[in-house]
Design a protein around this motif. Structure first.
Motif, PDB file in Angstrom:
ATOM      1  N   GLU A  70      -5.465   0.505   2.039  1.00  0.00           N
ATOM      2  CA  GLU A  70      -5.754   1.868   1.558  1.00  0.00           C
ATOM      3  C   GLU A  70      -6.082   2.644   2.793  1.00  0.00           C
ATOM      4  O   GLU A  70      -6.805   2.156   3.728  1.00  0.00           O
ATOM      5  CB  GLU A  70      -6.629   2.043   0.421  1.00  0.00           C
ATOM      6  CG  GLU A  70      -6.241   1.113  -0.699  1.00  0.00           C
ATOM      7  CD  GLU A  70      -7.266   0.714  -1.724  1.00  0.00           C
ATOM      8  OE1 GLU A  70      -7.388   1.522  -2.813  1.00  0.00           O
ATOM      9  OE2 GLU A  70      -8.318  -0.185  -1.497  1.00  0.00           O
TER      10      GLU A  70
ATOM     11  N   GLN B 118      -3.896  -5.731   0.287  1.00  0.00           N
ATOM     12  CA  GLN B 118      -3.739  -4.242   0.010  1.00  0.00           C
ATOM     13  C   GLN B 118      -4.410  -3.268   1.020  1.00  0.00           C
ATOM     14  O   GLN B 118      -5.443  -3.495   1.271  1.00  0.00           O
ATOM     15  CB  GLN B 118      -4.427  -4.114  -1.255  1.00  0.00           C
ATOM     16  CG  GLN B 118      -4.027  -2.547  -1.987  1.00  0.00           C
ATOM     17  CD  GLN B 118      -4.631  -2.367  -3.189  1.00  0.00           C
ATOM     18  OE1 GLN B 118      -5.254  -3.258  -4.081  1.00  0.00           O
ATOM     19  NE2 GLN B 118      -4.478  -1.127  -3.885  1.00  0.00           N
TER      20      GLN B 118
ATOM     21  N   ALA C 203       1.956  -3.313  -6.874  1.00  0.00           N
ATOM     22  CA  ALA C 203       3.135  -3.750  -5.924  1.00  0.00           C
ATOM     23  C   ALA C 203       4.561  -3.722  -6.570  1.00  0.00           C
ATOM     24  O   ALA C 203       4.520  -4.353  -7.688  1.00  0.00           O
ATOM     25  CB  ALA C 203       2.586  -4.841  -5.180  1.00  0.00           C
TER      26      ALA C 203
ATOM     27  N   LYS D 154      -6.427  -9.678  -1.964  1.00  0.00           N
ATOM     28  CA  LYS D 154      -6.067  -9.754  -3.382  1.00  0.00           C
ATOM     29  C   LYS D 154      -5.465 -11.123  -3.607  1.00  0.00           C
ATOM     30  O   LYS D 154      -5.757 -11.676  -4.735  1.00  0.00           O
ATOM     31  CB  LYS D 154      -4.793  -8.921  -3.573  1.00  0.00           C
ATOM     32  CG  LYS D 154      -5.142  -7.572  -3.481  1.00  0.00           C
ATOM     33  CD  LYS D 154      -5.952  -7.007  -4.729  1.00  0.00           C
ATOM     34  CE  LYS D 154      -6.352  -5.673  -4.776  1.00  0.00           C
ATOM     35  NZ  LYS D 154      -7.196  -5.221  -5.685  1.00  0.00           N
TER      36      LYS D 154
ATOM     37  N   ILE E  94       4.255   0.673  -3.399  1.00  0.00           N
ATOM     38  CA  ILE E  94       3.661   0.532  -4.923  1.00  0.00           C
ATOM     39  C   ILE E  94       4.021   1.614  -5.938  1.00  0.00           C
ATOM     40  O   ILE E  94       4.899   2.342  -5.418  1.00  0.00           O
ATOM     41  CB  ILE E  94       2.122   0.747  -4.426  1.00  0.00           C
ATOM     42  CG1 ILE E  94       1.892   2.380  -3.818  1.00  0.00           C
ATOM     43  CG2 ILE E  94       1.457  -0.080  -3.523  1.00  0.00           C
ATOM     44  CD1 ILE E  94       0.387   2.870  -3.901  1.00  0.00           C
TER      45      ILE E  94
ATOM     46  N   GLY F  62       0.840  -1.259  -0.056  1.00  0.00           N
ATOM     47  CA  GLY F  62       0.105  -0.086  -0.021  1.00  0.00           C
ATOM     48  C   GLY F  62       0.800   1.221   0.073  1.00  0.00           C
ATOM     49  O   GLY F  62       2.088   1.314   0.041  1.00  0.00           O
TER      50      GLY F  62
END
Length: 234
Positions: free
Chosen positions: A200, A198, A183, A213, A169, A37
């Motif tokens: 965020e 992931q 990534a 993921k 990322i 991330g």
């Protein structure tokens, strides 16, 4: 839902958050979990929370800090009154080059042959920080990164240790001009990571959203929302 830390499932490490529900009980031993991330998405807060949870059980954590950003004050906050015990159970390595990162991993492998029963968690935070600044040719770097991940995978399986690698990322542009977040490390890290999460930022200031993921037994796309607090993540 409140998830209480317990180690009854000896094959998983709890985070004391909704992530445990998403992952079916916590972070698996015996495999590599990749967490990626943008900056401030919660990667280090998550790994430090897991490290403290393990250290509280009098098991050892090996924490490889490649960016020199591990905060003793943050560990104190998360550990609270348990800090003295926790600090004795977290072993920190701080490599300053990609080659030194490789050397540290090999020395850890040798050390584990005699001490693996004491270790439950290895964190590599971050796997590619030194890789991105090294002046080796990219083909050689990729080969070395693959060797490092292969060694960590072997350690995870051989000693039933949870290995967590954090990752950065970058934004990739496809043929139609659309931007896609990917990534770093490409197929190398993707291949060796059997679980990929992931992170965020959420709508609220300390809120974070985790998206699954990849997982060996859980459906991809599952999400969990958690909050970063002074005492870790909840």
């Amino acid at each position: 839902m409140k998830v209480l830390a317990n180690f009854e499932d000896n094959h998983k490490i709890p985070s004391n958050s909704s992530l445990d529900v998403m992952l079916g009980g916590g972070f698996e031993k015996g495999t590599i979990t990749q967490i990626f991330g943008p900056p401030t998405s919660g990667k280090s807060n998550l790994t430090l929370t897991l490290a403290v949870n393990v250290a509280r059980t009098n098991k050892k954590v090996i924490y490889i800090d490649t960016e020199g950003g591990i905060s003793i004050d943050r560990i104190k906050q998360i550990a609270g009154s348990d800090f003295s015990n926790v600090a004795n159970n977290i072993i920190v390595f701080e490599p300053t080059s990609f080659q030194e990162q490789n050397d540290k991993l090999r020395s850890i492998d040798v050390w584990l042959r005699r001490n693996h029963e004491d270790v439950e968690l290895i964190v590599l935070d971050s796997a590619v920080a030194l890789y991105r600044v090294d002046d080796m040719k990219s083909s050689k770097l990729n080969k070395e990164l693959g060797k490092q991940m292969g060694l960590l995978s072997k350690i995870a399986r051989q000693y039933d240790v949870a290995v967590i690698v954090t990752n950065q990322i970058y934004s990739a542009i496809d043929e139609e001009g659309n931007s896609d977040i990917k990534a770093v490390g490409g197929t190398i890290l993707q291949y060796w990571s059997k679980v990929i999460i992931q992170l965020e930022r959420g709508d609220e200031i300390n809120q974070r959203v985790a998206t699954l993921k990849r997982h060996r037994s859980m459906p991809e796309g599952k999400q969990a929302v958690f909050t970063i607090t002074s005492r870790g993540i909840i």
